[in-house]
Design an enzyme around this catalytic site. Structure first.
Site, short mmCIF file in Angstrom:
data_model
loop_
_atom_site.label_atom_id
_atom_site.label_comp_id
_atom_site.label_asym_id
_atom_site.label_seq_id
_atom_site.Cartn_x
_atom_site.Cartn_y
_atom_site.Cartn_z
N CYS A 103 2.95 113.41 -4.46
CA CYS A 103 2.56 113.80 -3.23
C CYS A 103 3.07 115.36 -3.00
CB CYS A 103 3.28 113.02 -1.84
SG CYS A 103 3.03 113.92 -0.21
N GLU A 146 -3.69 109.46 2.22
CA GLU A 146 -3.81 110.54 3.18
C GLU A 146 -3.91 110.32 4.74
OE1 GLU A 146 -3.31 113.40 1.99
OE2 GLU A 146 -3.69 113.05 0.02
#
Length: 159
Positions: A103, A146
């Protein structure tokens, strides 16, 4: 040339919030178009395969999913970037698959996360058109990762 935005890092409050939906009046606005351009430019600059608006300090339900091979994900399949406004998973397979995730908000950390193998997502285009699309494999993983950001969840909380 689009603006490259700063990325919020783990521990920052914006990443813990449930992002607000994009309002009907915000579709087709210059503001939303510019946000999408800056999100995509920021994601590409940092070798991401997806990005969520809260990662750039905008607590709105906007994500970009753009699987493609890059130094962080050399085996990623190629797909056109898709901007999703107010995305919602409306169906998912009971079959899950374990896969490595990283991430942009948690640099230098990766981990194995279990995600649904296949999902169907309802979302809106930047112009407000409703779209329903299915994803499987790595792109499905990106969408789920997401959407987690929109709900204040980081992948490290799922390990």
């Amino acid at each position: 040339m689009s603006i490259i935005l700063p990325i919020a890092q783990r521990g920052e409050d914006v990443l813990k919030l449930i992002a607000a939906p994009v309002a009907d009046t915000e579709f087709s606005t210059a503001w939303l178009q510019e946000l999408a351009k800056a999100l995509e430019a920021t994601m590409l600059e940092r070798n991401g395969v997806g990005i969520a608006a809260p990662q750039v300090y905008v607590s709105k339900r906007v994500i970009i999913v753009a699987s493609r091979p890059n130094p962080r994900y050399p085996d990623a399949p190629e797909m056109e970037a898709i901007t999703m406004v107010n995305p919602e998973i409306i169906a998912q397979s009971s079959q899950t698959v374990l896969g490595e995730e990283g991430c942009l908000s948690v640099p230098d950390e990766r981990g194995q996360v279990s995600r649904a193998e296949q999902i169907t997502v309802q979302f809106f285009s930047l112009k407000g058109e409703k779209i329903i699309q299915s994803f499987h494999g790595f792109p499905a993983r990106i969408v789920q990762h997401e959407i987690d950001h929109l709900n204040g969840v980081l992948f490290v909380e799922r390990i």
